[in-house]
Scaffold this motif. Structure first.
Motif, PDB file in Angstrom:
ATOM      1  N   TYR A   1      -0.917   3.444   7.623  1.00 36.33           N
ATOM      2  CA  TYR A   1      -0.244   2.230   7.145  1.00 36.33           C
ATOM      3  C   TYR A   1       1.014   1.947   7.979  1.00 36.33           C
ATOM      4  CZ  TYR A   1      -3.179   2.631   2.937  1.00 36.33           C
ATOM      5  OH  TYR A   1      -4.235   2.716   2.075  1.00 36.33           O
TER       6      TYR A   1
ATOM      7  N   VAL B   1     -13.207  14.973  -1.696  1.00 36.22           N
ATOM      8  CA  VAL B   1     -12.276  15.783  -0.890  1.00 36.22           C
ATOM      9  C   VAL B   1     -11.125  16.326  -1.736  1.00 36.22           C
ATOM     10  CG1 VAL B   1     -12.839  14.523   1.243  1.00 36.22           C
ATOM     11  CG2 VAL B   1     -10.780  13.910  -0.018  1.00 36.22           C
ATOM     12  N   LEU B   2     -10.897  15.724  -2.912  1.00 33.40           N
ATOM     13  CA  LEU B   2      -9.824  16.231  -3.774  1.00 33.40           C
ATOM     14  C   LEU B   2     -10.349  17.179  -4.858  1.00 33.40           C
ATOM     15  CD1 LEU B   2      -7.705  12.975  -4.150  1.00 33.40           C
ATOM     16  CD2 LEU B   2      -7.376  14.848  -2.537  1.00 33.40           C
TER      17      LEU B   2
ATOM     18  N   THR C   1     -11.248  10.615   5.312  1.00 34.23           N
ATOM     19  CA  THR C   1     -10.300   9.587   4.859  1.00 34.23           C
ATOM     20  C   THR C   1     -10.369   8.350   5.750  1.00 34.23           C
ATOM     21  OG1 THR C   1      -8.828  11.324   4.051  1.00 34.23           O
ATOM     22  CG2 THR C   1      -7.859   9.140   4.356  1.00 34.23           C
TER      23      THR C   1
ATOM     24  N   ALA D   1      -5.879  19.371   0.352  1.00 33.56           N
ATOM     25  CA  ALA D   1      -6.611  18.181   0.803  1.00 33.56           C
ATOM     26  C   ALA D   1      -5.887  16.892   0.415  1.00 33.56           C
ATOM     27  CB  ALA D   1      -8.030  18.183   0.238  1.00 33.56           C
ATOM     28  N   SER D   2      -5.273  16.877  -0.785  1.00 40.76           N
ATOM     29  CA  SER D   2      -4.593  15.644  -1.208  1.00 40.76           C
ATOM     30  C   SER D   2      -3.426  15.320  -0.275  1.00 40.76           C
ATOM     31  CB  SER D   2      -4.112  15.756  -2.658  1.00 40.76           C
ATOM     32  OG  SER D   2      -3.123  16.747  -2.759  1.00 40.76           O
TER      33      SER D   2
ATOM     34  N   THR E   1      -3.313  16.117   2.864  1.00 38.42           N
ATOM     35  CA  THR E   1      -3.914  15.667   4.126  1.00 38.42           C
ATOM     36  C   THR E   1      -4.336  14.200   4.017  1.00 38.42           C
ATOM     37  OG1 THR E   1      -4.735  17.916   4.437  1.00 38.42           O
ATOM     38  CG2 THR E   1      -5.657  16.221   5.859  1.00 38.42           C
ATOM     39  N   VAL E   2      -4.941  13.856   2.885  1.00 37.20           N
ATOM     40  CA  VAL E   2      -5.339  12.459   2.651  1.00 37.20           C
ATOM     41  C   VAL E   2      -4.108  11.551   2.677  1.00 37.20           C
ATOM     42  CG1 VAL E   2      -6.242  10.846   0.919  1.00 37.20           C
ATOM     43  CG2 VAL E   2      -7.427  13.010   1.324  1.00 37.20           C
TER      44      VAL E   2
ATOM     45  N   MET F   1       1.095   6.285  -7.131  1.00 35.17           N
ATOM     46  CA  MET F   1      -0.047   7.117  -7.530  1.00 35.17           C
ATOM     47  C   MET F   1       0.298   8.592  -7.573  1.00 35.17           C
ATOM     48  SD  MET F   1      -3.477   5.440  -6.002  1.00 35.17           S
ATOM     49  CE  MET F   1      -2.724   4.593  -4.631  1.00 35.17           C
ATOM     50  N   ARG F   2       1.195   9.027  -6.684  1.00 37.64           N
ATOM     51  CA  ARG F   2       1.547  10.455  -6.650  1.00 37.64           C
ATOM     52  C   ARG F   2       2.621  10.814  -7.670  1.00 37.64           C
ATOM     53  NH1 ARG F   2      -2.588  11.354  -5.590  1.00 37.64           N
ATOM     54  NH2 ARG F   2      -3.489  11.304  -3.505  1.00 37.64           N
TER      55      ARG F   2
ATOM     56  N   VAL G   1      -6.801   1.150  -1.997  1.00 44.13           N
ATOM     57  CA  VAL G   1      -5.763   1.730  -1.149  1.00 44.13           C
ATOM     58  C   VAL G   1      -5.905   3.225  -0.956  1.00 44.13           C
ATOM     59  CG1 VAL G   1      -3.301   2.122  -0.951  1.00 44.13           C
ATOM     60  CG2 VAL G   1      -4.150  -0.042  -1.797  1.00 44.13           C
TER      61      VAL G   1
ATOM     62  N   GLN H   1       2.136   1.718  -3.340  1.00 48.32           N
ATOM     63  CA  GLN H   1       1.083   2.184  -4.252  1.00 48.32           C
ATOM     64  C   GLN H   1       0.835   3.686  -4.107  1.00 48.32           C
ATOM     65  OE1 GLN H   1      -1.667  -0.841  -2.965  1.00 48.32           O
ATOM     66  NE2 GLN H   1      -1.725  -1.809  -4.982  1.00 48.32           N
ATOM     67  N   LEU H   2       0.890   4.170  -2.855  1.00 48.59           N
ATOM     68  CA  LEU H   2       0.765   5.628  -2.650  1.00 48.59           C
ATOM     69  C   LEU H   2       1.860   6.354  -3.427  1.00 48.59           C
ATOM     70  CD1 LEU H   2       0.122   6.329   1.176  1.00 48.59           C
ATOM     71  CD2 LEU H   2      -1.440   6.769  -0.722  1.00 48.59           C
TER      72      LEU H   2
ATOM     73  N   THR I   1      -2.666  11.125   6.132  1.00 51.21           N
ATOM     74  CA  THR I   1      -3.537  10.293   6.968  1.00 51.21           C
ATOM     75  C   THR I   1      -3.361   8.812   6.636  1.00 51.21           C
ATOM     76  OG1 THR I   1      -5.158  12.088   7.055  1.00 51.21           O
ATOM     77  CG2 THR I   1      -5.940   9.890   7.655  1.00 51.21           C
ATOM     78  N   LEU I   2      -3.430   8.507   5.345  1.00 48.44           N
ATOM     79  CA  LEU I   2      -3.324   7.089   4.945  1.00 48.44           C
ATOM     80  C   LEU I   2      -1.925   6.538   5.213  1.00 48.44           C
ATOM     81  CD1 LEU I   2      -5.262   6.991   1.557  1.00 48.44           C
ATOM     82  CD2 LEU I   2      -5.989   6.029   3.748  1.00 48.44           C
TER      83      LEU I   2
ATOM     84  N   HIS J   1       0.830  -1.215   0.000  1.00 51.20           N
ATOM     85  CA  HIS J   1       0.000   0.000   0.000  1.00 51.20           C
ATOM     86  C   HIS J   1       0.863   1.263   0.000  1.00 51.20           C
ATOM     87  CE1 HIS J   1      -3.197  -2.642   0.540  1.00 51.20           C
ATOM     88  NE2 HIS J   1      -3.639  -2.322   1.732  1.00 51.20           N
TER      89      HIS J   1
ATOM     90  N   THR K   1     -11.052  16.521   6.320  1.00 50.74           N
ATOM     91  CA  THR K   1     -10.392  15.654   5.335  1.00 50.74           C
ATOM     92  C   THR K   1      -9.860  14.389   6.013  1.00 50.74           C
ATOM     93  OG1 THR K   1      -9.755  17.659   4.146  1.00 50.74           O
ATOM     94  CG2 THR K   1      -8.682  15.604   3.496  1.00 50.74           C
TER      95      THR K   1
END
Lengths: 225, 225
Positions: A189, B168-169, B184, A177-178, A180-181, A106-107, B222, A102-103, A184-185, A99, B180
């Protein structure tokens, strides 16, 4: 029969160590990829997770075969049942490393670590790798003093997890917000990875002490206060 | 002996159903508390989680006793091992319901559901309750058609989970960082709850079909793309 059982248990233990080693490689690569936005390294982690899954399934099959053929009782039986549980936790630790990878993917090409949290996540990552290494050693050596090391590292990770929330909820937080998300995730993890390690360490400790009932609870920091 | 084993299995099944019923009560109360900021209801969930934990431990002890005394082999053995796994998943589902309740308590007297996401979380909550009810029925009746219902509800929850991130995004998102964070975490909890239910449903299906290898994978959404 006893001799055969002993050999089977050594096989089980060897396989648990092997899976824990793969998990350590995964969390090491995943946290480094996360810290440096190295998408190729992240891909390696994602690619390799199915190997951990397959090895966990093979270990479960072996444990079930041992139960069927050798019909262990008492402590021997609990060792085999514990191996099943430990394998499930290690498999989940591999998933969490995936995970984090994957973060990162994705970014990409953006940084996955939000601004202002770089050193926090580097510390969390290093602690998760340390936890995974010590857990591998614990499974290999059954040296229970390692359990304390794992708990201590987990406590530090819990503190860092709380500090991530303090940061994103503070007035100084400028992240979108992104960010912050992601914070948080990613923090969750990292924190859950160490929780699973503590849970495995408790199971190993149980095998030595016989105190079964302590083996299900993990300290799970849910959310910011 | 066969008769005794059969009775033991019925006992195991009855206890799994009982735990699943408690989990259904927990997720129903937790999601209603979350939707209405009902802190008293949230407290009930938090309070009751230890009952689920205790029942899961007792079931594990029973399963181990069956393994020791009755030494099942082949399919019988796999049923008992599956019960151990199912119990672990149900216990985790109870933990997740508790987490949702804790989010509610932490935000009180503020609303835990961030503005603009109320209907999304109400839907997720209702779907999680539906999933939990169907899972209880599946464990009780072994009617495998329920597995499809559980998967379909899980698919809907995954879509809602993705929609939370899209919200949120988006440029229209006005929420503060705390909203946020809450969105999440809450979304991830709702999504993981259903994942565990799918994983249990697969195990029940396995017991009928013998296809063991499909039992570890869960579809785990994820993070936002």
């Amino acid at each position: 029969m006893r001799e055969v059982f002993h050999q089977s248990l050594e096989d089980v233990q060897g396989r648990l160590v092997e899976i824990a080693e793969l998990v350590t490689v995964a969390i090491d690569k995943a946290t480094r990829a996360f810290g440096t936005s190295d998408v190729a390294l992240a891909e390696e982690v994602i690619e390799a997770d199915s190997i951990i899954d397959d090895k966990a399934i093979a270990l479960d099959e072996l444990a079930i075969e041992i139960l069927a053929r050798q019909q262990p009782v008492a402590r021997d039986l609990r060792i085999v049942v514990s191996a099943l549980r430990i394998s499930a936790s290690l498999e989940r630790m591999g998933d969490i490393a995936e995970h984090i990878a994957q973060l990162t993917r994705m970014r990409f090409p953006e940084r996955a670590i939000p601004k202002g949290l770089k050193s926090t996540f580097l510390q969390m990552g290093e602690l998760d790798v340390e936890v995974s290494r010590k857990l591998t050693d614990l499974l290999r050596t059954e040296d229970l003093s390692l359990t304390d090391d794992i708990r201590n590292a987990d406590d530090k990770i819990d503190d860092l997890h709380v500090s991530v929330f303090e940061k994103v909820l503070s007035d100084s937080w400028q992240g979108e917000a992104s960010a912050t998300v992601d914070a948080t995730l990613a923090s969750r993890y990292h924190e859950r990875f160490a929780d699973h390690a503590v849970s495995v360490a408790k199971k190993v400790a149980y095998l030595s002490t016989g105190d079964w009932t302590t083996s299900t609870d993990t300290i799970d920091v849910v959310a910011p206060a």
